[in-house]
Design a protein around this motif. Structure first.
Motif, PDB file in Angstrom:
ATOM      1  N   ARG A  97       0.820  -1.219   0.000  1.00 56.50           N
ATOM      2  CA  ARG A  97       0.000   0.000   0.000  1.00 56.50           C
ATOM      3  C   ARG A  97       0.853   1.269   0.000  1.00 56.50           C
ATOM      4  O   ARG A  97       0.607   2.219   0.740  1.00 56.50           O
ATOM      5  N   LYS A 150      -0.626  12.775  -6.141  1.00 59.07           N
ATOM      6  CA  LYS A 150      -1.704  13.130  -5.217  1.00 59.07           C
ATOM      7  C   LYS A 150      -2.703  11.975  -5.076  1.00 59.07           C
ATOM      8  O   LYS A 150      -3.171  11.677  -3.969  1.00 59.07           O
ATOM      9  N   GLU A 153      -1.102   9.054  -3.073  1.00 58.19           N
ATOM     10  CA  GLU A 153      -1.003   9.366  -1.648  1.00 58.19           C
ATOM     11  C   GLU A 153      -2.374   9.460  -0.995  1.00 58.19           C
ATOM     12  O   GLU A 153      -2.516   9.252   0.209  1.00 58.19           O
ATOM     13  N   ALA A 154      -3.391   9.749  -1.808  1.00 52.43           N
ATOM     14  CA  ALA A 154      -4.740   9.836  -1.255  1.00 52.43           C
ATOM     15  C   ALA A 154      -5.306   8.449  -0.941  1.00 52.43           C
ATOM     16  O   ALA A 154      -6.084   8.289  -0.006  1.00 52.43           O
ATOM     17  N   ILE A 155      -4.925   7.466  -1.728  1.00 56.03           N
ATOM     18  CA  ILE A 155      -5.579   6.151  -1.597  1.00 56.03           C
ATOM     19  C   ILE A 155      -4.596   5.044  -1.207  1.00 56.03           C
ATOM     20  O   ILE A 155      -4.973   3.904  -0.988  1.00 56.03           O
ATOM     21  N   ASN A 156      -3.311   5.415  -1.098  1.00 57.11           N
ATOM     22  CA  ASN A 156      -2.281   4.439  -0.752  1.00 57.11           C
ATOM     23  C   ASN A 156      -2.229   3.253  -1.720  1.00 57.11           C
ATOM     24  O   ASN A 156      -2.244   2.089  -1.308  1.00 57.11           O
ATOM     25  N   LEU A 191       2.691  13.426   3.375  1.00 56.85           N
ATOM     26  CA  LEU A 191       2.467  13.026   4.770  1.00 56.85           C
ATOM     27  C   LEU A 191       2.097  11.548   4.768  1.00 56.85           C
ATOM     28  O   LEU A 191       0.957  11.191   4.485  1.00 56.85           O
ATOM     29  N   PRO A 192       3.074  10.713   5.049  1.00 56.75           N
ATOM     30  CA  PRO A 192       2.825   9.271   4.864  1.00 56.75           C
ATOM     31  C   PRO A 192       1.939   8.677   5.944  1.00 56.75           C
ATOM     32  O   PRO A 192       2.001   9.063   7.110  1.00 56.75           O
ATOM     33  N   ARG A 193       1.100   7.756   5.535  1.00 58.06           N
ATOM     34  CA  ARG A 193       0.315   6.997   6.513  1.00 58.06           C
ATOM     35  C   ARG A 193       1.097   5.770   6.964  1.00 58.06           C
ATOM     36  O   ARG A 193       0.874   5.250   8.043  1.00 58.06           O
ATOM     37  N   ILE A 194       1.961   5.305   6.076  1.00 57.91           N
ATOM     38  CA  ILE A 194       2.806   4.172   6.429  1.00 57.91           C
ATOM     39  C   ILE A 194       4.220   4.714   6.551  1.00 57.91           C
ATOM     40  O   ILE A 194       4.708   5.397   5.643  1.00 57.91           O
ATOM     41  N   LYS A 230     -11.815   9.236  -6.114  1.00 58.34           N
ATOM     42  CA  LYS A 230     -10.633   9.980  -5.655  1.00 58.34           C
ATOM     43  C   LYS A 230      -9.945  10.661  -6.840  1.00 58.34           C
ATOM     44  O   LYS A 230      -9.500  11.807  -6.761  1.00 58.34           O
TER      45      LYS A 230
END
Lengths: 389, 527, 294
Positions: A97, A150, A153-156, A191-194, A230
């Motif tokens: 992801r 974009k 990064e929005a949906i990984n 801004l990473p989620r992972i 998205k």
């Protein structure tokens, strides 16, 4: 600022403007111009990024996967054999992801060696969990690459920006290269989620036993479903800043069209001209350019084709044993349509062979004249002379 | 929201539901898996005996003493010795050190120099006026009389006192020490060493009465004592049974005079008969007063019962030893004495000193022959006619040595105590009083059970710490930590200086047991 | 030895699923003690990919990034690049790979990374076959070894690949061998590697496998020690690819090592003699290199 760029450099400029932090790539024709330009940006300080000169495409993907998992914006580019070599890691990137963006230059696979345009390389990666966006011209290449970051990064999910070998990668066109401050308005810092967090040690991508694995796969599937909306949001954001958008599908002259030609990439440009020419002569013909192949916009396609009588799909690719890949997917999308149009699947222009306006016209008239396709896949332009003993 | 934050590390990104982003990101400790259930063999900490301790008449915890010394923990080592032996320095000077002959290291390179380490520790204790730091039971109301202030008598007094008895020691001579004081030359056992170690015994409250005329009968009559210990040693010289034997001087008498500072009037060539430590003591003492000793020994030099080091020292000092010779007759002539030897040769000497050993006085023999109410132990005999009397030391000990004599005194203490308290007599006071060693396996560690991978070939060292490091520490834990270092399951806990196995996770691989260099672990089958 | 204060921390949890007596687990535990918690591990497919725990469990207390079998060198490069871009120069990237992932399938990405002199430590814990998949031969399997793909009399008739020499040929800044049976030496080498920043460092750790080698679990460390004592697995270091140091010279015969293991049980006296000759030759060669120190 308007510049005359080749498609490859449109990618490179977008990567620079996206402030990518880690780039890793391996040379393969016709992708090399992309990485050469990025290497130069890194060298001359136009980009503040690490460029890793890996020893294979496999390693290129492996290294951007790791970099992305560590929470930085990443990019790589490849083509053909390079993409095929990456195959395992394409699965890894989506399973992980990670919002990696990759430029993929459509090129034929050997043997015999062939460096020219062909869609089979990218389309045969359709089950790897990558978003695939096909581009028609250099401006779209640049814009799509920016949007890809974009969106990813929005949906990984990782995004593949696809451009045709030479027709696009090596062709100079005027391109509006946006200013950095404008791009910054559209694309915020990553801004990473992972992320690898030293203060909370975790194991990333640990072995997933049967009681967890399936849910992880379902999550990818769900994310792909969400990608359609998205993408539209991202394009809307892009439009607000730059005044340009492309759509998941581009319907051209389709409102009253009885026959609709479907194509992707630069072929769509040729088709556009042919459609205009045929309209001059009173033919009710339209064009749908497919930009997004994964996720496959089934609903949009089935809606767009609901009034057409016949469809001519131009596939510059082949899934051996079945036929053209776009044609298959479109047929499957039409499954629930009340007025099922007849789908003519044309396989043509493989390995860099030209698909000329004349050929497209012939395809149109063949579709118009035949009640039903002679074959499931029509190989158009075959020189049977070559088979003579 | 909180979950999201934990999951992604920060909140400011666009939210994605967990359904849309569910990845294999793991941080729950594997501690929830109790892998101990895989185990079918369980390692246990199981200290074992060592061959040196087994051979030591005093059952000193040698492998542990060496371990403590190797770590510079001299005080703990001294305490450990004093638990079993009141005479560390004396023994370090004069003990036969049978421990070293049993040492597992001897077949690897050389035995550990146990006695030199013991002497080192004993000397530290003396030099630093070390105060006894072992558990002493407070006075239990019983009084013990001890006849003879030799090693067995003093040993008995020391251990009886530790066990809570009040002890009066009666010594016929003017100073205590017995053979240690009068029979061993000062160059081997310095006066100060003996005096200090006896003082330490006295510091416990043991009273020594010298120049005493007390006898068993007088003590019995006094009615003051609940038991008597007799450790009067062998005072009577053994007879050679040859003509002119009376012309020979008794070796112990000679040594007594030397130790008493008397003038012996002995010089010139002196024939010394015998091959034991006394013969060597006599000879080396003769050298020191300017005489020329010649030892006549009936067997070969290598058969001499004297310590090898002593024989070598005598050699170096110029003592001549004639092996396979013994006198068959001693005669007087104008110049001195003529000794006729078994090979019919004659030898002229100014004096003859016989040092072939001593035996018990007759009245002790009679007591030992009483047979009534008589219990025999390995080093003592208990006779109980109205009043328990224990005989010990050379009188009953199968082996006549300083350490054996002290051990006999120790056994006497246990025999008497068990007479009153019914406890099992052992060689070790620690085991007798229920100390840590009681839990140790009686299995004696052999060299095959030592993991020699952890030891390098190394001859003896001059430094005691370095020498002590050579010790295999057979059967005991020296905190090498191998069990913990190698444990793949992080299942060896170390807390408050103690190791334990966490059976929740131990898979029973057995590496800790194999890698214990010193056989301090064992295996138990799972039920 | 005894653990120092910094080494006396456990960065590993019990309850992992390593086989009893697993040398690779011992190696990890000791290595973590030497390296401390300021590291990120990169682990490709190997036993440790499983031992570290199935999701959602985790046997370690340092971050770990799993990566595909053949990608460790590249993944570590990417991870390092990312950390650098984030300004994190404190964290050390450490690859922890098996012999298959190092000698065979991962050799290309390792070679590439070493040639680029990437800034990370690469640790190969070597159990001399594909153990995680059920004991198939790798190019690290020694001459004479039986595996499921070199069974019975078809035992492996070619030598073990010499990975340290291969990397010395890359002029790697630091390469060293270490053994679980020599924890002091192992910890010292890991610490040395940690202190050498800014270059690729390679540690080849001999990690016995009771399951695959067919030895009793309690002999795991002993066998590893014998490998060193027989010079089959010499402990040595190479700096800049040319400065060699031998840390231990063994004097035992290979027979003592071979006879304890089921995987070598089929070897004849003659085979054993051949192996002794090879080992002697290799060690002599290594000793000659020590003499060439700059």
């Amino acid at each position: 600022m308007r510049q005359v760029l080749e498609g490859s450099h449109a990618v490179s400029e977008a990567v620079r403007l996206a402030k990518v932090q880690v780039v890793s790539a391996y040379p393969i024709t016709p992708q090399t111009h992309i990485m050469e330009a990025i290497a130069e940006f890194c060298a001359n300080g136009k980009m503040n990024a690490k460029f890793i000169c890996v020893e294979s495409e496999h390693s290129a993907m492996a290294s951007v996967i790791a970099a992305s998992a560590a929470g930085v914006r990443t990019f790589t580019a490849t083509s053909s054999h390079g993409l095929a070599l990456m195959h395992e890691l394409l699965h890894w990137a989506s399973g992980a992801r990670l919002p990696i963006v990759m430029a993929e230059v459509n090129r034929a696979l050997a043997p015999g060696w062939n460096i020219w345009m062909d869609q089979t390389d990218s389309l045969s990666q359709r089950d790897t969990g990558w978003i695939q966006l096909y581009c028609e011209d250099s401006q779209e290449v640049l814009d799509t690459t920016l949007c890809a970051f974009k969106l990813a990064e929005a949906i990984n999910l990782p995004v593949m920006v696809v451009l045709d070998a030479f027709f696009l990668s090596h062709t100079y066109e005027p391109v509006d290269v946006p200013e950095q401050n404008e791009v910054d308005k559209f694309l915020p810092p990553f801004l990473p989620r992972i992320n690898i967090d030293m203060s909370n040690p975790c194991s990333l991508y640990q072995m997933a036993p049967p009681n967890f694995y399936m849910e992880m796969r379902y999550s990818i599937f769900r994310a792909m479903e969400e990608t359609i909306s998205k993408f539209l949001e991202v394009e809307e954001d892009f439009y607000k800043v730059f005044g340009r958008k492309y759509g998941i599908l581009d319907s051209f002259q389709c409102d009253d069209a009885e026959i609709i030609i479907i194509a992707a990439g630069t072929t769509a440009s040729t088709c556009r001209q042919v459609v205009l020419d045929l309209r001059e002569t009173g033919e009710k013909v339209g064009l749908i350019k497919i930009k997004m192949f994964r996720p496959f916009p089934k609903k949009l396609i089935s809606d767009a084709l609901s009034n057409a009588k016949k469809i001519a799909v131009i596939d510059r690719n082949c899934s051996f044993g079945v036929g053209g890949i776009f044609a298959q997917e479109i047929k499957s999308a039409l499954y629930k349509n009340k007025n099922m149009p007849t789908v003519f699947g044309y396989i043509t222009g493989l390995g860099g062979r030209d698909v000329t306006p004349k050929m497209i016209e012939e395809i149109y008239f063949k579709t118009k004249e035949e009640h039903y396709p002679e074959k499931e896949s029509i190989w158009f332009g075959i020189n049977y002379e070559l088979f003579r003993n | 929201m909180l979950l999201q934050k934990q999951f992604f590390g920060h909140e400011s990104v666009m939210m994605l539901s967990k359904e849309l982003l569910y990845i294999s990101r793991s941080n729950i400790s594997t501690e929830i898996n109790k892998t101990g259930s895989w185990r079918f063999l369980t390692p246990i900490y199981q200290l074992k005996s060592s061959p040196c301790t087994e051979k030591c008449p005093l059952s000193q915890d040698i492998s542990r003493i060496e371990m403590l010394v190797s770590k510079g923990k001299f005080k703990e080592a001294i305490d450990l010795i004093l638990l079993e032996n009141p005479f560390p320095s004396v023994c370090g000077h004069v003990c036969f050190h049978t421990c070293e002959t049993a040492c597992n290291r001897k077949s690897f390179d050389e035995p550990v120099g146990i006695h030199s380490i013991e002497r080192f520790l004993g000397n530290i204790a003396i030099a630093e006026d070390y105060k006894l730091n072992i558990p002493i039971i407070s006075f239990n109301g019983k009084n013990i009389a001890i006849l003879g202030a030799g090693p067995s008598g003093l040993g008995a007094a020391y251990f009886m006192r530790i066990l809570g008895y009040n002890c009066d020691v009666f010594e016929i001579k003017k100073e205590p020490g017995g053979l240690l004081r009068w029979g061993i030359p000062a160059y081997r056992l310095p006066d100060l060493v003996l005096r200090k170690e006896i003082l330490r015994i006295e510091s416990l409250g043991v009273k020594i009465h010298c120049n005493s005329k007390e006898t068993v009968d007088s003590l019995k009559k006094s009615g003051k004592y609940d038991a008597i210990f007799i450790g009067c040693g062998y005072g009577k010289p053994v007879k050679m049974g040859i003509d002119g034997e009376d012309l020979a001087i008794d070796g112990l008498e000679f040594l007594y005079k030397i130790r008493n500072g008397e003038n012996t009037d002995i010089g010139g060539h002196v024939a010394v008969i015998g091959g034991g430590n006394s013969a060597i003591d006599v000879s080396r003492s003769l050298i020191r007063i300017g005489a020329t000793p010649i030892i006549f020994y009936r067997r070969r030099i290598e058969d001499m019962p004297a310590f090898k080091e002593e024989v070598e020292a005598a050699n170096v000092e110029g003592v001549e030893i004639r092996e396979l010779t013994k006198p068959i007759r001693i005669e007087k002539d104008s110049e001195g004495l003529v000794i006729t030897l078994n090979n019919n040769n004659t030898f002229k000497a100014q004096h003859v000193i016989k040092a072939i050993g001593n035996e018990a006085e007759n009245h002790w023999k009679l007591l030992l022959d009483s047979k009534e109410n008589f219990s025999k132990f390995s080093r003592t005999v208990l006779v109980n006619n109205h009043l328990p009397i224990v005989l010990g030391g050379d009188l009953v000990n199968p082996v006549k040595s300083v350490a054996d004599a002290i051990a006999s005194g120790k056994q006497a203490a246990m025999v008497l105590d068990s007479f009153f308290n019914h406890r099992e007599v052992t060689n070790s006071m620690d085991i007798y009083t229920g100390g840590d060693r009681k839990n140790r396996s009686k299995h004696i560690t052999s060299i095959e059970e030592i993991n020699l991978d952890y030891f390098e070939f190394s001859p003896r060292r001059d430094s005691e710490i370095e020498e002590a490091k050579r010790c295999f520490n057979c059967g005991i834990c020296n905190d090498c930590d191998n069990c913990r270092i190698f444990c793949p399951e992080i299942s060896v806990n170390f807390k408050d200086n103690k190791r334990s196995i966490n059976l929740d996770y131990c898979k029973g691989c057995g590496i800790c047991i194999t890698e214990c260099p010193r056989n301090a672990m064992g295996l138990r089958e799972e039920a | 030895m005894n653990f120092s204060e910094t080494e006396d921390i456990e960065l590993m949890h019990p309850g992992h699923v390593g086989c009893p007596g697993c040398g690779a687990v011992i190696a990890m535990r000791l290595a973590l003690k030497a390296m401390g918690e300021k590291i990120v591990l990169v682990i490709p497919a190997c036993c440790w990919a499983v031992v570290s725990g199935p999701h959602p469990q985790f046997a370690l207390k340092v971050p770990l990034l799993h990566t595909a079998f053949e990608t460790s060198g590249a993944a570590a490069s990417g991870l390092r690049a990312a950390l650098d871009m984030k300004g994190d120069t404190e964290t050390t990237v450490v690859v922890w790979a098996g012999d298959g992932g190092t000698f065979d399938i991962g050799f290309q990405s390792l070679s590439g990374a070493v040639e680029r002199n990437e800034d990370f430590i690469y640790v190969c814990y070597d159990n001399e076959a594909y153990m995680n998949t059920g004991v198939q031969r790798s190019s690290s399997t020694p001459y004479g070894g039986q595996t499921t793909t070199t069974p019975e009399l078809q035992w492996k008739k070619t030598r073990k690949k010499n990975i340290v020499e291969s990397l010395s040929g890359h002029r790697i800044s630091y390469a060293a061998t270490a053994s679980i049976a020599f924890p002091e030496d192992l910890i010292q080498k890991f610490k040395k590697a940690m202190n050498l920043k800014g270059c690729t460092r390679f540690l080849h750790v001999f990690a016995s496998c009771p399951t695959g080698w067919r030895i009793p679990s309690e002999l795991s460390v002993k066998i590893a020690r014998l490998a060193v004592q027989t010079n089959i697995f010499p402990l040595y270091e190479v700096e800049d690819g040319i400065n060699y140091t031998i840390n231990y010279t063994g004097n035992k015969t290979v027979k003592e090592y071979l006879k304890l293991q089921g995987r070598f049980k089929q070897l004849s006296e003659k085979d054993t003699y051949e192996i002794q000759k090879m080992v002697d030759e290799d060690f002599l060669f290594l000793s000659q290199k020590v003499k060439l120190r700059r």
